[in-house]
Scaffold this motif. Structure first.
Motif, PDB file in Angstrom:
ATOM      1  N   VAL A  90     -26.017   1.508 -34.070  1.00 23.70           N
ATOM      2  CA  VAL A  90     -25.773   0.713 -32.861  1.00 23.70           C
ATOM      3  C   VAL A  90     -24.305   0.749 -32.456  1.00 23.70           C
ATOM      4  N   SER A  91     -23.399   0.563 -33.406  1.00 21.15           N
ATOM      5  CA  SER A  91     -21.980   0.500 -33.038  1.00 21.15           C
ATOM      6  C   SER A  91     -21.461   1.848 -32.539  1.00 21.15           C
ATOM      7  N   VAL A  92     -21.797   2.921 -33.206  1.00 19.98           N
ATOM      8  CA  VAL A  92     -21.373   4.246 -32.752  1.00 19.98           C
ATOM      9  C   VAL A  92     -22.101   4.615 -31.462  1.00 19.98           C
ATOM     10  N   GLY A  93     -23.369   4.279 -31.380  1.00 13.14           N
ATOM     11  CA  GLY A  93     -24.146   4.553 -30.167  1.00 13.14           C
ATOM     12  C   GLY A  93     -23.592   3.836 -28.948  1.00 13.14           C
ATOM     13  N   CYS A  94     -23.197   2.575 -29.113  1.00  8.86           N
ATOM     14  CA  CYS A  94     -22.610   1.837 -27.986  1.00  8.86           C
ATOM     15  C   CYS A  94     -21.280   2.446 -27.556  1.00  8.86           C
ATOM     16  N   ALA A  95     -20.443   2.795 -28.523  1.00  9.02           N
ATOM     17  CA  ALA A  95     -19.154   3.411 -28.184  1.00  9.02           C
ATOM     18  C   ALA A  95     -19.374   4.728 -27.447  1.00  9.02           C
ATOM     19  N   ALA A  96     -20.332   5.520 -27.910  1.00  5.84           N
ATOM     20  CA  ALA A  96     -20.634   6.786 -27.246  1.00  5.84           C
ATOM     21  C   ALA A  96     -21.178   6.547 -25.835  1.00  5.84           C
ATOM     22  N   PHE A  97     -22.039   5.561 -25.692  1.00  7.06           N
ATOM     23  CA  PHE A  97     -22.588   5.205 -24.384  1.00  7.06           C
ATOM     24  C   PHE A  97     -21.468   4.813 -23.421  1.00  7.06           C
ATOM     25  N   PHE A  98     -20.550   3.948 -23.887  1.00  8.66           N
ATOM     26  CA  PHE A  98     -19.424   3.539 -23.046  1.00  8.66           C
ATOM     27  C   PHE A  98     -18.574   4.734 -22.649  1.00  8.66           C
ATOM     28  N   PHE A  99     -18.358   5.651 -23.585  1.00  9.83           N
ATOM     29  CA  PHE A  99     -17.548   6.833 -23.282  1.00  9.83           C
ATOM     30  C   PHE A  99     -18.208   7.670 -22.196  1.00  9.83           C
ATOM     31  N   VAL A 100     -19.485   7.933 -22.348  1.00 13.27           N
ATOM     32  CA  VAL A 100     -20.184   8.771 -21.372  1.00 13.27           C
ATOM     33  C   VAL A 100     -20.211   8.102 -20.001  1.00 13.27           C
ATOM     34  N   VAL A 101     -20.603   6.844 -19.961  1.00 14.24           N
ATOM     35  CA  VAL A 101     -20.738   6.159 -18.672  1.00 14.24           C
ATOM     36  C   VAL A 101     -19.380   5.914 -18.017  1.00 14.24           C
ATOM     37  N   LEU A 102     -18.450   5.338 -18.770  1.00 17.27           N
ATOM     38  CA  LEU A 102     -17.186   4.958 -18.153  1.00 17.27           C
ATOM     39  C   LEU A 102     -16.221   6.124 -17.984  1.00 17.27           C
ATOM     40  N   GLU A 103     -16.023   6.895 -19.025  1.00 15.95           N
ATOM     41  CA  GLU A 103     -15.019   7.960 -18.969  1.00 15.95           C
ATOM     42  C   GLU A 103     -15.521   9.195 -18.222  1.00 15.95           C
ATOM     43  N   MET A 104     -16.745   9.603 -18.526  1.00 15.63           N
ATOM     44  CA  MET A 104     -17.234  10.858 -17.950  1.00 15.63           C
ATOM     45  C   MET A 104     -17.851  10.669 -16.570  1.00 15.63           C
ATOM     46  N   TRP A 105     -18.739   9.697 -16.423  1.00 13.21           N
ATOM     47  CA  TRP A 105     -19.422   9.542 -15.140  1.00 13.21           C
ATOM     48  C   TRP A 105     -18.554   8.843 -14.097  1.00 13.21           C
ATOM     49  N   PHE A 106     -17.997   7.675 -14.453  1.00 13.56           N
ATOM     50  CA  PHE A 106     -17.243   6.900 -13.473  1.00 13.56           C
ATOM     51  C   PHE A 106     -15.749   7.200 -13.476  1.00 13.56           C
ATOM     52  N   LYS A 107     -15.298   8.041 -14.416  1.00 14.43           N
ATOM     53  CA  LYS A 107     -13.891   8.449 -14.499  1.00 14.43           C
ATOM     54  C   LYS A 107     -12.942   7.250 -14.625  1.00 14.43           C
ATOM     55  N   VAL A 108     -13.356   6.269 -15.440  1.00 14.05           N
ATOM     56  CA  VAL A 108     -12.530   5.089 -15.702  1.00 14.05           C
ATOM     57  C   VAL A 108     -11.912   5.259 -17.089  1.00 14.05           C
ATOM     58  N   PRO A 109     -10.625   5.559 -17.145  1.00 12.20           N
ATOM     59  CA  PRO A 109      -9.999   5.737 -18.458  1.00 12.20           C
ATOM     60  C   PRO A 109      -9.790   4.394 -19.153  1.00 12.20           C
ATOM     61  N   LEU A 110     -10.152   4.331 -20.418  1.00 14.96           N
ATOM     62  CA  LEU A 110      -9.949   3.125 -21.212  1.00 14.96           C
ATOM     63  C   LEU A 110      -8.881   3.385 -22.263  1.00 14.96           C
ATOM     64  N   LEU A 111      -8.482   2.337 -22.950  1.00 12.29           N
ATOM     65  CA  LEU A 111      -7.424   2.458 -23.952  1.00 12.29           C
ATOM     66  C   LEU A 111      -7.789   3.479 -25.022  1.00 12.29           C
ATOM     67  N   LYS A 112      -6.855   4.371 -25.294  1.00 14.45           N
ATOM     68  CA  LYS A 112      -7.053   5.383 -26.337  1.00 14.45           C
ATOM     69  C   LYS A 112      -6.089   5.104 -27.477  1.00 14.45           C
ATOM     70  N   GLY A 113      -6.534   5.407 -28.673  1.00  8.08           N
ATOM     71  CA  GLY A 113      -5.695   5.226 -29.844  1.00  8.08           C
ATOM     72  C   GLY A 113      -5.443   6.544 -30.539  1.00  8.08           C
ATOM     73  N   PRO A 114      -4.891   6.467 -31.742  1.00 10.98           N
ATOM     74  CA  PRO A 114      -4.549   7.699 -32.477  1.00 10.98           C
ATOM     75  C   PRO A 114      -5.772   8.534 -32.834  1.00 10.98           C
ATOM     76  N   LEU A 115      -6.910   7.921 -33.112  1.00 10.88           N
ATOM     77  CA  LEU A 115      -8.107   8.690 -33.468  1.00 10.88           C
ATOM     78  C   LEU A 115      -8.604   9.514 -32.275  1.00 10.88           C
ATOM     79  N   GLU A 116      -8.644   8.892 -31.113  1.00 10.03           N
ATOM     80  CA  GLU A 116      -9.083   9.624 -29.922  1.00 10.03           C
ATOM     81  C   GLU A 116      -8.128  10.781 -29.621  1.00 10.03           C
ATOM     82  N   SER A 117      -6.841  10.533 -29.790  1.00  9.73           N
ATOM     83  CA  SER A 117      -5.854  11.592 -29.562  1.00  9.73           C
ATOM     84  C   SER A 117      -6.055  12.735 -30.561  1.00  9.73           C
ATOM     85  N   ALA A 118      -6.318  12.397 -31.817  1.00  7.08           N
ATOM     86  CA  ALA A 118      -6.549  13.427 -32.843  1.00  7.08           C
ATOM     87  C   ALA A 118      -7.798  14.238 -32.545  1.00  7.08           C
TER      88      ALA A 118
END
Length: 165
Positions: free
Chosen positions: A133-161
């Protein structure tokens, strides 16, 4: 003050604190709005006019709440005791941790940590369900917000890596 009073917050205390906090916030808005101008120009009202008057209304309402708090008959009733405080902390502390993690580690890592922690500790879900559930929700948010709606959210060191920008 009796030992019983030391273990809870009365309604009067809560209403006084709330009224004073909202009054202070309102006055900060009033003072800040004056820096942008509160008059009327040929082009219409200046930028601070609306916040200034809203601040005055909130300040007046806060003072009214303070008067009502002192006049109320049930002002010694219990507003917050130890049991209620623990319930609030069980909700508020994980939420505060989510905000801090979002700022330091990024939104997606914070989402996984928050949902996973709350599901495991408070809900006592199995690890497989928690991870899914936790990984699935994060992935869902990434796809919907970042990819579809092009809304950038806060990124940290893991995302940068991982090359997620």
């Amino acid at each position: 003050m009796s030992a019983d009073n030391a273990r809870h917050v009365t309604r009067l205390h809560a209403e006084i604190v709330a009224a004073l906090l909202t009054f202070a916030l309102a006055m900060a808005i009033v003072i800040g709005a004056r820096e942008f101008g509160i008059g009327w120009t040929a082009g219409g009202p200046e930028a601070g006019t609306f916040p200034f008057y809203v601040g005055l209304i909130v300040a007046a309402a806060s003072l009214g709440n303070l008067v009502v708090a002192f006049r109320r008959a049930d002002r010694d009733s219990v507003f917050l005791d130890a049991v209620k405080a623990r319930r609030i902390a069980a909700f508020g502390l994980p939420l505060l941790a989510f905000v801090l993690l979002s700022v330091t580690l990024g939104f997606y890592v914070a989402t996984i940590a928050y949902l996973g922690g709350v599901m495991r500790v408070q809900g006592r879900y199995r690890w497989m369900t928690v991870v899914g559930v936790s990984v699935g929700c994060a992935a869902f948010f990434f796809v919907v917000l970042e990819m579809w709606f092009k809304v950038p959210l806060l990124k940290g060191p893991l995302e940068s890596a991982l090359g997620i920008h």
